[in-house]
Design a protein around this motif. Sequence first.
Motif, PDB file in Angstrom:
ATOM      1  N   SER A   1       0.832  -1.196   0.000  1.00  0.00           N
ATOM      2  CA  SER A   1       0.000   0.000   0.000  1.00  0.00           C
ATOM      3  C   SER A   1       0.869   1.250   0.000  1.00  0.00           C
ATOM      4  O   SER A   1       1.888   1.326   0.688  1.00  0.00           O
ATOM      5  N   ILE A   2       0.437   2.248  -0.773  1.00  0.00           N
ATOM      6  CA  ILE A   2       1.192   3.491  -0.822  1.00  0.00           C
ATOM      7  C   ILE A   2       0.921   4.352   0.409  1.00  0.00           C
ATOM      8  O   ILE A   2       1.678   5.256   0.740  1.00  0.00           O
ATOM      9  N   LEU A   3      -0.188   4.076   1.114  1.00  0.00           N
ATOM     10  CA  LEU A   3      -0.545   4.812   2.325  1.00  0.00           C
ATOM     11  C   LEU A   3      -0.249   3.977   3.556  1.00  0.00           C
ATOM     12  O   LEU A   3      -0.457   2.752   3.550  1.00  0.00           O
ATOM     13  N   ASN A   4       0.192   4.614   4.622  1.00  0.00           N
ATOM     14  CA  ASN A   4       0.383   3.879   5.874  1.00  0.00           C
ATOM     15  C   ASN A   4      -0.902   3.930   6.694  1.00  0.00           C
ATOM     16  O   ASN A   4      -1.899   4.548   6.295  1.00  0.00           O
ATOM     17  N   ASP A   5      -0.909   3.264   7.845  1.00  0.00           N
ATOM     18  CA  ASP A   5      -2.118   3.157   8.656  1.00  0.00           C
ATOM     19  C   ASP A   5      -2.628   4.524   9.095  1.00  0.00           C
ATOM     20  O   ASP A   5      -3.850   4.783   9.086  1.00  0.00           O
ATOM     21  N   GLU A   6      -1.749   5.405   9.483  1.00  0.00           N
ATOM     22  CA  GLU A   6      -2.164   6.736   9.932  1.00  0.00           C
ATOM     23  C   GLU A   6      -2.790   7.531   8.791  1.00  0.00           C
ATOM     24  O   GLU A   6      -3.806   8.215   8.974  1.00  0.00           O
ATOM     25  N   GLN A   7      -2.210   7.411   7.598  1.00  0.00           N
ATOM     26  CA  GLN A   7      -2.748   8.134   6.454  1.00  0.00           C
ATOM     27  C   GLN A   7      -4.102   7.568   6.033  1.00  0.00           C
ATOM     28  O   GLN A   7      -5.009   8.316   5.655  1.00  0.00           O
ATOM     29  N   ARG A   8      -4.255   6.236   6.107  1.00  0.00           N
ATOM     30  CA  ARG A   8      -5.557   5.644   5.791  1.00  0.00           C
ATOM     31  C   ARG A   8      -6.614   6.087   6.788  1.00  0.00           C
ATOM     32  O   ARG A   8      -7.781   6.302   6.423  1.00  0.00           O
ATOM     33  N   ALA A   9      -6.240   6.220   8.064  1.00  0.00           N
ATOM     34  CA  ALA A   9      -7.194   6.691   9.074  1.00  0.00           C
ATOM     35  C   ALA A   9      -7.642   8.118   8.766  1.00  0.00           C
ATOM     36  O   ALA A   9      -8.825   8.456   8.896  1.00  0.00           O
ATOM     37  N   ARG A  10      -6.719   8.971   8.357  1.00  0.00           N
ATOM     38  CA  ARG A  10      -7.075  10.351   7.991  1.00  0.00           C
ATOM     39  C   ARG A  10      -7.961  10.374   6.747  1.00  0.00           C
ATOM     40  O   ARG A  10      -8.904  11.171   6.652  1.00  0.00           O
ATOM     41  N   LEU A  11      -7.659   9.484   5.792  1.00  0.00           N
ATOM     42  CA  LEU A  11      -8.478   9.406   4.583  1.00  0.00           C
ATOM     43  C   LEU A  11      -9.899   8.968   4.947  1.00  0.00           C
ATOM     44  O   LEU A  11     -10.877   9.513   4.415  1.00  0.00           O
ATOM     45  N   ALA A  12     -10.024   7.990   5.853  1.00  0.00           N
ATOM     46  CA  ALA A  12     -11.357   7.543   6.278  1.00  0.00           C
ATOM     47  C   ALA A  12     -12.134   8.679   6.925  1.00  0.00           C
ATOM     48  O   ALA A  12     -13.338   8.839   6.710  1.00  0.00           O
ATOM     49  N   GLU A  13     -11.453   9.492   7.730  1.00  0.00           N
ATOM     50  CA  GLU A  13     -12.121  10.618   8.381  1.00  0.00           C
ATOM     51  C   GLU A  13     -12.671  11.610   7.358  1.00  0.00           C
ATOM     52  O   GLU A  13     -13.811  12.077   7.483  1.00  0.00           O
ATOM     53  N   ILE A  14     -11.877  11.931   6.356  1.00  0.00           N
ATOM     54  CA  ILE A  14     -12.312  12.922   5.368  1.00  0.00           C
ATOM     55  C   ILE A  14     -13.429  12.365   4.493  1.00  0.00           C
ATOM     56  O   ILE A  14     -14.345  13.090   4.080  1.00  0.00           O
ATOM     57  N   VAL A  15     -13.402  11.053   4.209  1.00  0.00           N
ATOM     58  CA  VAL A  15     -14.475  10.431   3.424  1.00  0.00           C
ATOM     59  C   VAL A  15     -15.775  10.437   4.220  1.00  0.00           C
ATOM     60  O   VAL A  15     -16.847  10.767   3.692  1.00  0.00           O
ATOM     61  N   GLU A  16     -15.704  10.084   5.510  1.00  0.00           N
ATOM     62  CA  GLU A  16     -16.904  10.043   6.356  1.00  0.00           C
ATOM     63  C   GLU A  16     -17.487  11.440   6.542  1.00  0.00           C
ATOM     64  O   GLU A  16     -18.710  11.622   6.545  1.00  0.00           O
ATOM     65  N   ALA A  17     -16.632  12.430   6.713  1.00  0.00           N
ATOM     66  CA  ALA A  17     -17.107  13.796   6.965  1.00  0.00           C
ATOM     67  C   ALA A  17     -17.702  14.424   5.715  1.00  0.00           C
ATOM     68  O   ALA A  17     -18.606  15.260   5.797  1.00  0.00           O
ATOM     69  N   GLY A  18     -17.215  14.022   4.526  1.00  0.00           N
ATOM     70  CA  GLY A  18     -17.683  14.618   3.288  1.00  0.00           C
ATOM     71  C   GLY A  18     -16.995  15.950   3.026  1.00  0.00           C
ATOM     72  O   GLY A  18     -16.376  16.543   3.913  1.00  0.00           O
ATOM     73  N   PRO A  19     -17.098  16.439   1.798  1.00  0.00           N
ATOM     74  CA  PRO A  19     -16.416  17.691   1.451  1.00  0.00           C
ATOM     75  C   PRO A  19     -17.148  18.912   1.993  1.00  0.00           C
ATOM     76  O   PRO A  19     -18.361  18.879   2.228  1.00  0.00           O
ATOM     77  N   ILE A  20     -16.410  19.986   2.193  1.00  0.00           N
ATOM     78  CA  ILE A  20     -16.982  21.296   2.517  1.00  0.00           C
ATOM     79  C   ILE A  20     -16.998  22.077   1.211  1.00  0.00           C
ATOM     80  O   ILE A  20     -15.929  22.428   0.684  1.00  0.00           O
ATOM     81  N   PRO A  21     -18.179  22.343   0.638  1.00  0.00           N
ATOM     82  CA  PRO A  21     -18.222  22.961  -0.697  1.00  0.00           C
ATOM     83  C   PRO A  21     -17.405  24.239  -0.802  1.00  0.00           C
ATOM     84  O   PRO A  21     -16.722  24.461  -1.812  1.00  0.00           O
ATOM     85  N   ALA A  22     -17.445  25.087   0.231  1.00  0.00           N
ATOM     86  CA  ALA A  22     -16.719  26.361   0.154  1.00  0.00           C
ATOM     87  C   ALA A  22     -15.210  26.146   0.138  1.00  0.00           C
ATOM     88  O   ALA A  22     -14.471  26.923  -0.461  1.00  0.00           O
ATOM     89  N   ALA A  23     -14.755  25.069   0.789  1.00  0.00           N
ATOM     90  CA  ALA A  23     -13.311  24.820   0.879  1.00  0.00           C
ATOM     91  C   ALA A  23     -12.805  23.914  -0.234  1.00  0.00           C
ATOM     92  O   ALA A  23     -11.723  24.134  -0.790  1.00  0.00           O
ATOM     93  N   HIS A  24     -13.576  22.868  -0.561  1.00  0.00           N
ATOM     94  CA  HIS A  24     -13.106  21.866  -1.518  1.00  0.00           C
ATOM     95  C   HIS A  24     -13.660  22.076  -2.923  1.00  0.00           C
ATOM     96  O   HIS A  24     -13.194  21.441  -3.878  1.00  0.00           O
ATOM     97  N   GLY A  25     -14.705  22.892  -3.058  1.00  0.00           N
ATOM     98  CA  GLY A  25     -15.245  23.184  -4.380  1.00  0.00           C
ATOM     99  C   GLY A  25     -16.138  22.121  -4.963  1.00  0.00           C
ATOM    100  O   GLY A  25     -16.540  22.205  -6.118  1.00  0.00           O
ATOM    101  N   VAL A  26     -16.474  21.075  -4.200  1.00  0.00           N
ATOM    102  CA  VAL A  26     -17.356  20.004  -4.673  1.00  0.00           C
ATOM    103  C   VAL A  26     -18.356  19.667  -3.570  1.00  0.00           C
ATOM    104  O   VAL A  26     -18.126  19.953  -2.394  1.00  0.00           O
ATOM    105  N   VAL A  27     -19.468  19.033  -3.959  1.00  0.00           N
ATOM    106  CA  VAL A  27     -20.487  18.642  -2.978  1.00  0.00           C
ATOM    107  C   VAL A  27     -20.442  17.145  -2.668  1.00  0.00           C
ATOM    108  O   VAL A  27     -21.137  16.672  -1.777  1.00  0.00           O
ATOM    109  N   ARG A  28     -19.672  16.402  -3.432  1.00  0.00           N
ATOM    110  CA  ARG A  28     -19.464  14.978  -3.140  1.00  0.00           C
ATOM    111  C   ARG A  28     -18.053  14.619  -3.594  1.00  0.00           C
ATOM    112  O   ARG A  28     -17.507  15.200  -4.536  1.00  0.00           O
ATOM    113  N   TRP A  29     -17.471  13.647  -2.891  1.00  0.00           N
ATOM    114  CA  TRP A  29     -16.101  13.259  -3.219  1.00  0.00           C
ATOM    115  C   TRP A  29     -16.062  12.423  -4.491  1.00  0.00           C
ATOM    116  O   TRP A  29     -16.816  11.461  -4.639  1.00  0.00           O
ATOM    117  N   ARG A  30     -15.178  12.781  -5.405  1.00  0.00           N
ATOM    118  CA  ARG A  30     -14.786  11.923  -6.519  1.00  0.00           C
ATOM    119  C   ARG A  30     -13.367  11.434  -6.246  1.00  0.00           C
ATOM    120  O   ARG A  30     -12.645  12.015  -5.422  1.00  0.00           O
TER     121      ARG A  30
END
Length: 353
Positions: free
Chosen positions: A83-112
């Motif tokens: 895996s290119i990501l380690n356990d800590e990075q995967r945990a952070r990725l899971a957090e951002i996926v669960e929380a969803g994007p902030i349209p004003a900050a990320h510019g999208v309403v759903r993650w691609r």
Amino acid sequence: MAAAIGVRSDYTSADLRGFARRSGDADQVRRLLAVALILDGGSRSEAAKIAGVTLQIVRDWVLRFNDGGPDGLATRKAPGRASILNDEQRARLAEIVEAGPIPAAHGVVRWRLADLALWVWDEFELSVTRHTLGRELRAMGYRKLSARPRHRGQKRDDIVDFKKNFGARLAQIKRRLPRGTPIELWWQDEARIGQQTKLTRRWAKRGTRPSAPKDQRRSSAWLFGAICPAEGKAAGIVMPRCNSEAMSMHLEEIAFHVAPGAHAVLLLDQAGWHGSAELVVPPNITLMPLPPRCPELNPVENVWQFMRDNWLSNRIFKSYDDIVDHCCFAWNKLVDQPWRIMSIGMRQWAHGY
């Protein structure tokens, strides 16, 4: 020339052939039969010839058998790239996926995947392709799923509170009935079926834009539907409008389908005609209103989605009578599939009592 490696003797050739008969892994069967031949006194050259492999491969099979027994000869899944990501990075990725994007900050309403790949670069300075990131997300248990609708006015704890108190409310209804009366759980809802039908997804060549018929006329009918998932039963009627009179007729239809001597607890939303003073409720039915603005508690909503996706979309209705005919056809087709009603309608939080 090195001496042949000995084969462990705690399994007989008959044992290995028994394992081979029970195995669904064709390659494991071939390996088991080759080792069984060696245990019967056959030469390793003969085992290699029968199995269609080299002597070196037979030697590797013997080593695997000596180390892990018959299970050691099972087909192994290739480990693939690390895996290119380690356990800590995967945990952070899971957090951002669960929380969803902030349209004003990320510019999208759903993650691609493209958006998440950009986030990984910004956060960790790691360059990953969409394909690699998709594989990482699937390994973490994520899939791209259809979101369930949630009413904008829904209170945060209404669904949790309703499920928590459902058993007590059901017990209260049972206490008012004669001892030993069987209880059937039913759900009820209405769906408007009209000439302006929904367009669904369909298979088509990449790069093309498939078309489907779309009517601009506005004739419609109302399909009143109720299901009893535990029994695989359903009761429905088609009416020109929603009102207390139509609802009373639907309650009569539901009452007819309740088993003799049983009592139905009917869960339904709080539409005006469901609580009208003019509503006539049969004696073998008790109404239990769902919390306001909580359609996801009602499995009939999923029934409507299934019927629209499979039987009532991508078509032109010639007239009101044509709408009624198609509604009846679709509902009767559902009634003929009790396993479908059970699959769509069963809810563990309700049927566990």
